[in-house]
Design a protein around this motif. Structure first.
Motif, mmCIF file in Angstrom:
data_model
loop_
_atom_site.group_PDB
_atom_site.id
_atom_site.type_symbol
_atom_site.label_atom_id
_atom_site.label_comp_id
_atom_site.label_asym_id
_atom_site.label_seq_id
_atom_site.Cartn_x
_atom_site.Cartn_y
_atom_site.Cartn_z
ATOM 1 N N ALA A 137 -5.638 48.390 -78.881
ATOM 2 C CA ALA A 137 -6.439 48.366 -80.106
ATOM 3 C C ALA A 137 -6.264 49.659 -80.909
ATOM 4 C CB ALA A 137 -7.915 48.165 -79.753
ATOM 5 N N LEU A 138 -6.318 50.805 -80.226
ATOM 6 C CA LEU A 138 -6.198 52.092 -80.914
ATOM 7 C C LEU A 138 -4.786 52.307 -81.466
ATOM 8 C CD1 LEU A 138 -8.221 54.311 -78.401
ATOM 9 C CD2 LEU A 138 -8.916 53.658 -80.706
ATOM 10 N N ASN A 139 -3.772 51.940 -80.683
ATOM 11 C CA ASN A 139 -2.394 52.092 -81.154
ATOM 12 C C ASN A 139 -2.076 51.127 -82.290
ATOM 13 O OD1 ASN A 139 -1.818 54.170 -79.380
ATOM 14 N ND2 ASN A 139 -0.990 52.825 -77.804
ATOM 15 N N GLY A 140 -2.694 49.945 -82.239
ATOM 16 C CA GLY A 140 -2.520 49.000 -83.341
ATOM 17 C C GLY A 140 -3.113 49.541 -84.629
ATOM 18 N N MET A 141 -4.248 50.231 -84.503
ATOM 19 C CA MET A 141 -4.880 50.845 -85.668
ATOM 20 C C MET A 141 -3.990 51.935 -86.255
ATOM 21 S SD MET A 141 -8.596 52.747 -85.812
ATOM 22 C CE MET A 141 -9.316 51.415 -84.833
ATOM 23 N N LEU A 142 -3.383 52.749 -85.379
ATOM 24 C CA LEU A 142 -2.488 53.813 -85.844
ATOM 25 C C LEU A 142 -1.236 53.233 -86.505
ATOM 26 C CD1 LEU A 142 -2.648 56.370 -82.871
ATOM 27 C CD2 LEU A 142 -3.718 56.578 -85.114
ATOM 28 N N SER A 143 -0.707 52.168 -85.928
ATOM 29 C CA SER A 143 0.496 51.530 -86.489
ATOM 30 C C SER A 143 0.221 50.983 -87.877
ATOM 31 C CB SER A 143 0.980 50.413 -85.559
ATOM 32 O OG SER A 143 1.335 50.932 -84.290
ATOM 33 N N SER A 144 -0.971 50.429 -88.067
ATOM 34 C CA SER A 144 -1.337 49.890 -89.385
ATOM 35 C C SER A 144 -1.477 50.997 -90.430
ATOM 36 C CB SER A 144 -2.650 49.106 -89.287
ATOM 37 O OG SER A 144 -3.723 49.974 -88.931
ATOM 38 N N MET A 145 -1.687 52.247 -89.951
ATOM 39 C CA MET A 145 -1.795 53.398 -90.851
ATOM 40 C C MET A 145 -0.430 54.021 -91.136
ATOM 41 S SD MET A 145 -5.190 55.099 -89.097
ATOM 42 C CE MET A 145 -5.100 56.602 -90.064
#
Length: 341
Positions: free
Chosen positions: A142-150
């Motif tokens: 979840a956290l890495n997905g959030m970073l990737s979207s940024m």
């Protein structure tokens, strides 16, 4: 860049435990303890040796902390009972610990001869024990997905290390704050401020110094044990310069966050350690610098941390003096402008 900063925060929060130990001796007890360079390795060596021999990582880490406590207590005994200068007592213990640490790590061999390093690549650690629980939560994805979207391409492999270390370090901080407000903690603080005064109240300053040094080096050894498990190795030379790193963390934190209360100061020490690691990582991004320049960079950071607060204090003092002169001049002008009765 993000990965480098993230790794620096991970390491910084572990080294913050060591910085709290340095703060206890240098700021609270006013004792220049150089045992730190040796006790840091003692913690790493003890934990790595016990883990290699098949002991539980939690028990190994607790034993490493105890070994550091014993090392610090011996330094205190050398100073208080043998009447050896505080600086020299720390140096003597640091030198003795070099050979002791080699012997501790040598216990992993059949001959028990001194060993300079222990790899832990295939061994369990506190972190691997926690990762089993952490992976089930699914927070990394979840956290890495959030970073990737940024738009951040290189994301951390896991957030588990930084999560557990923030919990552990701040738990130690809160216990540390509580201890320094107890009767014994207040006596240790008073010993650092004015040992003659505390003796007048029939308190044993020798016992307080020994206890303070023991607790300090226990924290340092705990940090060493965690660093060994984090880096997957223990080395006899990994403690070189630890005292400077600890002082840099304390000085940087105090300069940025202030020292009005114990709670605020320990908070400053923790984030000072993190900021120090981040600054070090950013400095190493400069093209003409490499890992061999780390000690030089550390020295420069400490010098800047010492000089900048002094310059700021002088500037504030000049501003206060100028303000007072302006106020006095205004009063004189006002008085001279009054009509004579």
């Amino acid at each position: 860049m993000f990965t480098a900063i993230f790794g620096s925060v991970e390491q910084g929060i572990i080294y913050a435990i060591m910085a709290l130990g340095v703060y206890l001796t240098f700021r609270v007890l006013d004792f220049p303890d150089l045992t730190v360079d040796g006790s840091f390795v003692t913690g790493a060596a003890t934990a790595a040796t016990m883990i290699t021999l098949g002991y539980n990582p939690i028990i190994s880490t607790l034993c490493a902390t105890l070994a550091g406590f014993v090392a610090g207590s011996i330094t205190g005994l050398l100073h208080t009972k043998a009447k050896i200068n505080s600086l020299l007592a720390g140096i003597l213990m640091m030198i003795a610990l070099y050979s002791i640490n080699l012997r501790i790590m040598g216990m992993t061999t059949d001959t028990a001869v001194g060993r300079p390093n222990i790899p832990l690549a295939n061994s369990d650690s506190l972190f691997t024990l926690f990762f089993g629980f952490w992976e089930k939560l699914g927070l990394d994805k979840a956290l890495n997905g959030m970073l990737s979207s940024m738009g951040i391409e290189h994301v951390p492999k896991t957030w588990g290390t930084i999560f557990i270390m923030f919990i552990l370090t701040f738990a130690i901080k809160f216990v540390f704050d509580w201890f320094l407000k107890t009767e014994v903690g207040l006596a240790i603080r008073a010993t650092g401020d004015n040992d003659k005064m505390i003796r007048s109240f029939s308190a044993s300053t020798d016992t307080l110094i020994i206890l303070g040094l023991g607790l300090s080096n226990g924290l340092v050894a705990l940090s060493g044990a965690l660093i060994a498990q984090y880096g997957k190795f223990a080395d006899v030379g990994m403690g070189i310069g630890m005292i400077v790193i600890g002082l840099a963390s304390v000085i940087i934190g105090e300069a940025i966050f202030g020292t009005k209360t114990i709670v605020r100061t320990t908070f400053a020490v923790i984030f000072g350690a993190i900021i120090y690691r981040i600054v070090l990582a950013l400095a190493l991004q400069v093209e003409f610098l490499d890992t061999g320049d780390m000690k030089l960079i550390t020295a420069v950071i400490v010098v800047i941390s010492l000089v900048v607060p002094t310059l700021r204090a002088k500037q504030k003092e000049k501003s206060r003096i100028a303000k007072r002169r302006a106020e006095r001049a205004a009063v004189v002008v006002k008085q001279e402008g009054k009509p004579i009765a």
